[in-house]
Each structure stands twice: as C-alpha cells, then as structure tokens.
Scaffold this active site. Structure first.
Site, PDB file in Angstrom:
ATOM      1  N   PRO A 148      46.263  47.229  56.109  1.00  0.00           N
ATOM      2  CA  PRO A 148      47.360  47.986  55.473  1.00  0.00           C
ATOM      3  C   PRO A 148      46.895  48.547  54.129  1.00  0.00           C
ATOM      4  O   PRO A 148      46.148  47.890  53.405  1.00  0.00           O
ATOM      5  CB  PRO A 148      48.454  46.934  55.253  1.00  0.00           C
ATOM      6  CG  PRO A 148      48.032  45.720  56.011  1.00  0.00           C
ATOM      7  CD  PRO A 148      46.550  45.785  56.145  1.00  0.00           C
ATOM      8  N   GLY A 203      48.396  50.368  50.551  1.00  0.00           N
ATOM      9  CA  GLY A 203      49.561  50.753  49.743  1.00  0.00           C
ATOM     10  C   GLY A 203      49.167  51.917  48.842  1.00  0.00           C
ATOM     11  O   GLY A 203      49.132  53.070  49.251  1.00  0.00           O
ATOM     12  N   ASP A 254      50.572  47.551  34.895  1.00  0.00           N
ATOM     13  CA  ASP A 254      49.836  48.664  34.258  1.00  0.00           C
ATOM     14  C   ASP A 254      49.432  49.704  35.300  1.00  0.00           C
ATOM     15  O   ASP A 254      49.152  50.848  34.966  1.00  0.00           O
ATOM     16  CB  ASP A 254      48.570  48.143  33.556  1.00  0.00           C
ATOM     17  CG  ASP A 254      48.912  47.313  32.331  1.00  0.00           C
ATOM     18  OD1 ASP A 254      50.106  47.228  31.988  1.00  0.00           O
ATOM     19  OD2 ASP A 254      47.995  46.734  31.722  1.00  0.00           O
ATOM     20  N   SER A 255      49.379  49.290  36.560  1.00  0.00           N
ATOM     21  CA  SER A 255      49.009  50.197  37.659  1.00  0.00           C
ATOM     22  C   SER A 255      50.240  50.847  38.287  1.00  0.00           C
ATOM     23  O   SER A 255      50.133  51.469  39.350  1.00  0.00           O
ATOM     24  CB  SER A 255      48.292  49.386  38.740  1.00  0.00           C
ATOM     25  OG  SER A 255      49.139  48.322  39.173  1.00  0.00           O
ATOM     26  N   THR A 315      50.039  41.180  46.994  1.00  0.00           N
ATOM     27  CA  THR A 315      49.067  40.658  46.015  1.00  0.00           C
ATOM     28  C   THR A 315      49.728  39.776  44.943  1.00  0.00           C
ATOM     29  O   THR A 315      49.078  39.421  43.960  1.00  0.00           O
ATOM     30  CB  THR A 315      48.343  41.806  45.279  1.00  0.00           C
ATOM     31  OG1 THR A 315      49.339  42.623  44.642  1.00  0.00           O
ATOM     32  CG2 THR A 315      47.512  42.653  46.220  1.00  0.00           C
ATOM     33  N   ARG A 374      37.809  52.831  32.036  1.00  0.00           N
ATOM     34  CA  ARG A 374      36.663  52.243  32.773  1.00  0.00           C
ATOM     35  C   ARG A 374      35.728  53.329  33.305  1.00  0.00           C
ATOM     36  O   ARG A 374      34.516  53.197  33.254  1.00  0.00           O
ATOM     37  CB  ARG A 374      37.157  51.376  33.938  1.00  0.00           C
ATOM     38  CG  ARG A 374      37.727  50.049  33.496  1.00  0.00           C
ATOM     39  CD  ARG A 374      38.127  49.229  34.682  1.00  0.00           C
ATOM     40  NE  ARG A 374      38.921  50.025  35.613  1.00  0.00           N
ATOM     41  CZ  ARG A 374      39.098  49.732  36.890  1.00  0.00           C
ATOM     42  NH1 ARG A 374      38.541  48.666  37.399  1.00  0.00           N
ATOM     43  NH2 ARG A 374      39.842  50.489  37.658  1.00  0.00           N
ATOM     44  N   TYR A 397      44.724  37.104  29.575  1.00  0.00           N
ATOM     45  CA  TYR A 397      44.137  38.287  30.213  1.00  0.00           C
ATOM     46  C   TYR A 397      42.912  38.711  29.406  1.00  0.00           C
ATOM     47  O   TYR A 397      43.038  39.153  28.263  1.00  0.00           O
ATOM     48  CB  TYR A 397      45.200  39.377  30.223  1.00  0.00           C
ATOM     49  CG  TYR A 397      44.892  40.601  31.026  1.00  0.00           C
ATOM     50  CD1 TYR A 397      45.497  40.832  32.248  1.00  0.00           C
ATOM     51  CD2 TYR A 397      44.009  41.571  30.551  1.00  0.00           C
ATOM     52  CE1 TYR A 397      45.248  41.970  32.983  1.00  0.00           C
ATOM     53  CE2 TYR A 397      43.743  42.713  31.282  1.00  0.00           C
ATOM     54  CZ  TYR A 397      44.368  42.907  32.493  1.00  0.00           C
ATOM     55  OH  TYR A 397      44.115  44.043  33.223  1.00  0.00           O
TER      56      TYR A 397
HETATM   57  P1  FAD Z   1      46.603  48.108  47.777  1.00  0.00           P
HETATM   58  O1  FAD Z   1      45.522  48.077  46.776  1.00  0.00           O
HETATM   59  O2  FAD Z   1      46.701  49.298  48.639  1.00  0.00           O
HETATM   60  O3  FAD Z   1      46.480  46.819  48.710  1.00  0.00           O
HETATM   61  C1  FAD Z   1      46.314  45.542  48.170  1.00  0.00           C
HETATM   62  C2  FAD Z   1      46.367  44.501  49.286  1.00  0.00           C
HETATM   63  O4  FAD Z   1      47.679  44.447  49.824  1.00  0.00           O
HETATM   64  C3  FAD Z   1      45.452  44.806  50.470  1.00  0.00           C
HETATM   65  O5  FAD Z   1      45.019  43.607  51.016  1.00  0.00           O
HETATM   66  C4  FAD Z   1      46.371  45.511  51.440  1.00  0.00           C
HETATM   67  O6  FAD Z   1      45.933  45.372  52.765  1.00  0.00           O
HETATM   68  C5  FAD Z   1      47.678  44.789  51.195  1.00  0.00           C
HETATM   69  N1  FAD Z   1      48.858  45.607  51.437  1.00  0.00           N
HETATM   70  C6  FAD Z   1      49.223  46.744  50.810  1.00  0.00           C
HETATM   71  N2  FAD Z   1      50.384  47.188  51.292  1.00  0.00           N
HETATM   72  C7  FAD Z   1      50.772  46.314  52.244  1.00  0.00           C
HETATM   73  C8  FAD Z   1      51.874  46.223  53.121  1.00  0.00           C
HETATM   74  N3  FAD Z   1      52.857  47.122  53.123  1.00  0.00           N
HETATM   75  N4  FAD Z   1      51.930  45.188  53.980  1.00  0.00           N
HETATM   76  C9  FAD Z   1      50.962  44.248  54.010  1.00  0.00           C
HETATM   77  N5  FAD Z   1      49.897  44.291  53.212  1.00  0.00           N
HETATM   78  C10 FAD Z   1      49.801  45.294  52.323  1.00  0.00           C
HETATM   79  N6  FAD Z   1      48.383  44.159  39.089  1.00  0.00           N
HETATM   80  C11 FAD Z   1      49.438  43.548  38.539  1.00  0.00           C
HETATM   81  O7  FAD Z   1      50.057  42.722  39.194  1.00  0.00           O
HETATM   82  N7  FAD Z   1      49.835  43.809  37.268  1.00  0.00           N
HETATM   83  C12 FAD Z   1      49.203  44.740  36.503  1.00  0.00           C
HETATM   84  O8  FAD Z   1      49.595  44.985  35.368  1.00  0.00           O
HETATM   85  C13 FAD Z   1      48.104  45.431  37.079  1.00  0.00           C
HETATM   86  N8  FAD Z   1      47.434  46.376  36.372  1.00  0.00           N
HETATM   87  C14 FAD Z   1      46.385  47.022  36.942  1.00  0.00           C
HETATM   88  C15 FAD Z   1      45.714  48.011  36.201  1.00  0.00           C
HETATM   89  C16 FAD Z   1      44.650  48.685  36.764  1.00  0.00           C
HETATM   90  C17 FAD Z   1      43.936  49.722  35.972  1.00  0.00           C
HETATM   91  C18 FAD Z   1      44.233  48.393  38.080  1.00  0.00           C
HETATM   92  C19 FAD Z   1      43.080  49.125  38.690  1.00  0.00           C
HETATM   93  C20 FAD Z   1      44.889  47.428  38.818  1.00  0.00           C
HETATM   94  C21 FAD Z   1      45.956  46.725  38.260  1.00  0.00           C
HETATM   95  N9  FAD Z   1      46.645  45.743  38.976  1.00  0.00           N
HETATM   96  C22 FAD Z   1      47.713  45.103  38.412  1.00  0.00           C
HETATM   97  C23 FAD Z   1      46.223  45.390  40.336  1.00  0.00           C
HETATM   98  C24 FAD Z   1      46.929  46.186  41.446  1.00  0.00           C
HETATM   99  O9  FAD Z   1      47.577  47.314  40.953  1.00  0.00           O
HETATM  100  C25 FAD Z   1      47.895  45.279  42.186  1.00  0.00           C
HETATM  101  O10 FAD Z   1      47.143  44.336  42.904  1.00  0.00           O
HETATM  102  C26 FAD Z   1      48.868  45.996  43.116  1.00  0.00           C
HETATM  103  O11 FAD Z   1      49.865  45.075  43.459  1.00  0.00           O
HETATM  104  C27 FAD Z   1      48.256  46.560  44.369  1.00  0.00           C
HETATM  105  O12 FAD Z   1      49.210  47.388  45.016  1.00  0.00           O
HETATM  106  P2  FAD Z   1      48.767  48.599  45.938  1.00  0.00           P
HETATM  107  O13 FAD Z   1      49.988  49.219  46.480  1.00  0.00           O
HETATM  108  O14 FAD Z   1      47.844  49.492  45.213  1.00  0.00           O
HETATM  109  O15 FAD Z   1      48.010  47.810  47.097  1.00  0.00           O
END
Ligand code: FAD
Length: 553
Positions: free
Chosen positions: A135, A137, A204-205, A217, A413, A474
């Site tokens: 999957p 996101g 932040d993302s 996550t 970065r 952090y």
């Molecule tokens: P993805 O990266 O697309 O997927 C992450 C995982 O979840 C993968 O294993 C994927 O298979 C799974 N997944 C995605 N969608 C689904 C679904 N619908 N069903 C089942 N599985 C799924 N995280 C924080 O918590 N707080 C922060 O402040 C934060 N700041 C960040 C800042 C930066 C610059 C970066 C690069 C990352 C940051 N993150 C942060 C990490 C990231 O944004 C999180 O982990 C976020 O929750 C990932 O969401 P996504 O939709 O991008 O998932």
C-alpha cells in the site's frame, strides 16, 4: 491518466520548491563551523531521470488484465516514472539511493483504486496470483516501509490510495468523522474546516502524508499534547484483508479482549489495506497561539516541560530545543532589519546582564488553544512554571516564525545532499526519569561514531510530545561526507544513536514506525515473546507473505 499529486521522484516536496541560504546570512558560517561544509560551493544536482537504469516490469499479462479489470486500464501503470515514485519513501537512505541510481527492485505495476470494493478486489487478486502488494499513501515515511525486498522474485504491485480522498460523513453529536484512507493532510483539514472542524494532527510531513499512512506508521503530530497521537485519534477502521474486510466500529472505549484496533496501528501494510478511518475531530478553536520562551540551559527547559506535563496546564504544543538546536534555529533566521533586529539584540544584552551563558540558551515553543479565557489561564499557568525554572517569555514572534517555517524545513536535506552533507533524524520516547540519561548517551554515542568514521559531525535535539510519564526526544544529526560509501558512514552514526536509545530506557522510535530501518532493535524493545506475538498475527493473516513482506519483521 490518474491525477494524484506526488512529491519529486528524487527528493522532498513539490517540484520547483527548494531550500535557500542566501536570505539567511548566518547559516553559511554556522554550517562551516559545525561540519566544515562550505555552502558557497557549486551544488551537485541529483541524477537525471533518464540516466537511471530502470529494471523492466515483471508484471505478466494475466495479472495486468485482472488489475485493469478492477481499476480500469487508465489507472493501471507500468511506466518507469510511476514505478520509481512508488519505490521508496523519503528517508535519507532513500534519497541517497535514488541519487546514486541504486534501485535493485522497484514495483512492477502501480494501481489506483477508487473505493473499498476495488481495494478489496485487488487484495484478493494479488494474493490469489501469489504476487506482492504494497500500500502507498503519500510516500513520506522514513523507515524503509515501502521498498520491495531487493531479491523479491514475485510480481510487486503498489496500491496507491490517492483516489480515496474524501471526507465521507461527520457524526456531529459525537465528533467522529469517517474519512477515506488516502486523503492527504491538507485535504483533510480543508474538508473538515469548511464545516468548522479540525483533526488537529499536524506532523511535519502533513502536506505530503495521508491518514492511512499515519495509522499504518503510528504517526504523531506537533499538537499531540492536546489532540493525542494518531493512536489516540483513531476510533474506527476498515481494512481490506485477504478475502474479507475487517471492520472496527468507532467506540469511545471497549473491553473486547486484546485490541484489534491496536494491531492495525503501525501495521505498515502487513495486515491489509486500510480503506477508511473514523477519527475524533474537534471544533476549530476560537484562539490559537504559539509563544516562544528562553531557558538558561537544557536542564532547566527539560524540568519545566516535565512540570507542565503534570500540572493543571494543558497546552497543545510543548517543545524545547537544546542549545545546539537553538543555535541552528538562530542561524536559519532570515536577515532581520530595523526594530526586530534591535529588539533581539536588546534581549540578548538583557540575558547577558542576568548572567546567562548565551551559548547555553534553549528556545522553547508552547502552544495554546481554546476560548479566550482558557488560553489566558493556560498562559499564566505556564508562565509561572517557566519563571520558576529560570526561563523568560519571549512573545509571539518566534512562535509565528516556527509556524511559518515548519513545513519548509524538510527541504533542507536535499539542499545539504546537493553540497555533500548527510542530515537525518532519530527520535525516541522515554520516561521522565530516563530522559536526561537518554539525551546524554545519545549525544555521546553520536560523537563517538563521528570519531570512528573520522568526520566532524553535528547532533542536536529537541523535546516534544509530552505525556504524564515521559516525552519524545528528537535528534537531528549531520556530517560532511567524502568517502565512497556515505551510507556505510551514515549507518555507523544512526545505529549508535538508536542503540543508545534502547540501552538507556527509550523506545526504537516514538512516531516513525519500524519498517526496515528500525527492525534490528525490535526484540530489544519488546522482548522475544513480543516479537513472537507479532509474527503469529502476521502469519495468521498473511501466510503467503504477500502483504508488504520484510517490514517490521
Ligand atoms: P507512506 O510513506 O506511503 O507509507 C508508510 C507505510 O504505511 C508503508 O508501509 C505503507 O505500505 C503503509 N501504508 C500507507 N497507507 C496505507 C494504507 N492505507 N493501508 C495500509 N498501509 C498503508 N511522521 C510523524 O509521525 N510525525 C512527523 O512530524 C513527521 N515528520 C516528517 C518529516 C519529514 C521531512 C519526513 C520525510 C517524514 C516525516 N514523518 C513524520 C514520517 C512520515 O511522514 C510518516 O511516517 C507518515 O505517517 C507516513 O504517511 P504516508 O501517507 O506518507 O505513508
């Protein structure tokens, strides 16, 4: 054509937007002193897309036609750009590998389902064909949660949830909103906001991550002190599992045995595809205020945050940077003129007269939300605690700046990589009684790691996300690399910090999940029987290892 927004294939954020230092006069001297890096050198751009050597798609006609039958041929993609975009997340390792053209295994096909029925049909067909389903996101994770295993011999299908992007309904009486899992942060807030509600989850993302990704996550947003982590916010779930849909009804609380809801939280696609989430939402607060504070040193800041967490004060944000992160914040300030420059110079003079060592000053942000009288009472409760710990109120200025900068900072970065420096983060949570120990040992571990690889490195930290029993620390670390294998050097530093976390009472990650990056520390974190339990659940639902194999375990 599928119209879903994605980030740059090679880096963070929107194409055409990047970090600059020319308008921040103090940054270049700061970076030179911190890691021996000259920001004025000409940047080395990443590889051009056409120079990537992209493995052919292994998707066979039979599976492709089955997938097209479900989502339509126009939403079934095998072109190289789609497949590259869906290969990695945005960890430093991901960025470095893409820049080096290191892409041993990428998805063979990307599909964009429209609704839960289509997701369920895809899950069933992929499992029946003994292919692999991942999957997708927003693709923003930094724990290696997306990449196919390098030696994966089966067809890999990336399922992008980007078309499941709607607020379905709000139960206004209960403050519960049903939202499709592929909805990005800004789209959630826009749809809720137009009806006077907010989710209050702002990682932040935020701009590039989705609700389903947050759940998968165990994400945490900067206002978690008020709204909770995503684990608290999620009340109900729908998950397409092999052959059937798991339904967790939204309930305020329940005693239905071990929590199945909790099993889905942090499952990283290993138990199925989350299609819909019911979340607790809140009325948009009348007032929102982020105030800046200075503390004379880290210990005072830490103590104040602890006192706030157990007091009657209920701020939405608690955050304090150590002296190094404070110095970095000052260095990234835009050139200030006139009155604001005079005010900040004057303030520093006052602090010096009070006997503060300006090298040790720690900047803190505390957020307040609610009705006017609530905010005013909260402010005075916090002020009392800050003052008792030797701190001072700086006012709204730094808070406004922090609010403006927070979604731009991630671009730094790529800017540093262009100039030959690696910068990344590691974060943990620990009880208050262990926080100083975790902090000291993580900093020492990072510095020893820099000595080992023979570089001048930088490590800085902030505390955020406070709880009654502890908080998140952090860390951001950076170093200039010249060697032939920058990721080998990176591993030495990252592993040293991670090991210091678990050795000193912290967890492997407070909110970035396990993925592949943190899997090595799982057993130390939750013990062998804990790992055994997770393995049992994963094997029961996915005996053929078709669902995002290789993540978590
Ligand atoms: P993805 O990266 O697309 O997927 C992450 C995982 O979840 C993968 O294993 C994927 O298979 C799974 N997944 C995605 N969608 C689904 C679904 N619908 N069903 C089942 N599985 C799924 N995280 C924080 O918590 N707080 C922060 O402040 C934060 N700041 C960040 C800042 C930066 C610059 C970066 C690069 C990352 C940051 N993150 C942060 C990490 C990231 O944004 C999180 O982990 C976020 O929750 C990932 O969401 P996504 O939709 O991008 O998932």
């Amino acid at each position: 054509m599928t119209s879903v927004k994605h980030m740059k294939w090679w880096g963070w954020g929107v194409e055409g937007v990047s970090f600059h230092h020319e308008d921040k006069p103090n940054l270049a001297p700061f970076v030179l002193k911190a890691v021996d890096l000259d920001l004025h050198q000409p940047p080395k751009p990443p590889l051009a897309f056409d120079d990537l050597s992209i493995p052919d798609s292994r998707a066979d006609e039979d599976l492709l036609s089955q997938l097209s039958e479900v989502v339509g041929a126009e939403h079934t993609h095998t072109d190289p750009m789609e497949r590259i975009i869906h290969t990695y997340g945005k960890s430093l390792r991901d960025l470095v590998r893409l820049r080096n053209g290191d892409i041993p295994r990428i998805p063979d096909v990307v599909v964009y389902p429209l609704d839960e029925d289509e997701v369920q049909a895809i899950v069933n067909r992929v499992v029946a064909a003994d292919a692999v389903l991942i999957p997708f996101g927003g693709g923003s994770n930094i724990s290696g949660s997306l990449e196919p295993r390098p030696a994966e011999s089966r067809v890999v299908v990336s399922v992008d949830l980007g078309r499941l992007n709607r607020l379905i309904e709000i139960d206004e009486e209960s403050g519960l909103a049903r939202i499709q899992a592929g909805t990005l942060g800004p789209d959630i807030e826009e749809q809720l906001g137009s009806r006077g509600w907010t989710l209050g989850h702002f990682p932040d993302s935020f701009t590039h991550s989705t609700l389903g990704g947050w759940v998968a996550t165990r994400s945490s947003g900067m206002q978690s002190d008020k709204y909770g982590d995503i684990a608290d916010i999620v009340k109900g779930l729908r998950v397409a599992m092999p052959g059937e849909t798991l339904v967790i009804r939204p309930l305020p609380s329940t005693s239905t045995g071990p929590s199945v809801r909790e099993m889905i939280l942090g499952s990283e696609g290993r138990l199925g595809v989350i299609t819909e989430v019911t979340v607790q939402v809140h009325r948009i607060p009348e007032q929102r205020l982020v105030l800046g504070y200075f503390f004379p040193n880290w210990e005072a800041g830490l103590k104040a945050m602890h006192e706030i967490s157990v007091s009657d004060a209920t701020p939405s944000i608690t955050r304090v940077s150590d002296a190094r992160e404070t110095a970095f914040s000052f260095a990234t300030r835009k050139k200030s003129k006139g009155l604001s420059s005079l005010v900040s110079k004057g303030l520093m003079k006052v602090l010096e007269r009070k006997g503060w060592d300006l090298e040790q000053v720690c900047l803190s942000f505390i957020g307040f939300e609610g009705g006017k009288s609530h905010v005013s009472r909260q402010k005075s409760l916090v002020k009392e605690i800050v003052t008792r710990n030797g701190g001072i109120v700086v006012g709204k200025g730094p808070g406004q700046l922090y609010d403006q900068k927070k979604f731009d900072t991630p671009y730094i970065r790529d800017f540093l990589l262009d100039r030959g420096a690696m910068a990344d983060v590691s974060e943990t949570a620990a009880p208050w009684s262990k926080l100083q120990q975790v902090y000291d040992n993580a900093v020492t571990a990072a510095n020893k790691a820099y000595d080992k690889i023979g570089v001048k490195g930088w490590v800085m930290c902030h505390l955020s996300h406070s709880y009654h029993s502890g908080a998140c620390l952090y860390f951001t670390f950076a170093f200039r690399h010249e060697g032939i294998d920058p990721l080998a050097d990176y591993d030495v530093v990252k592993s040293a910090i991670q090991q210091a976390f678990v050795d000193n009472g912290g967890t492997l990650s407070h909110h970035h999940a396990v993925g592949t990056e943190h899997a090595a520390w799982l057993e130390q974190d939750i013990s062998a029987p804990g790992v055994h339990l997770i393995k049992g659940v994963l094997n029961a639902i996915d005996p053929g290892q078709n669902l995002n194999p290789g993540k978590i375990l």
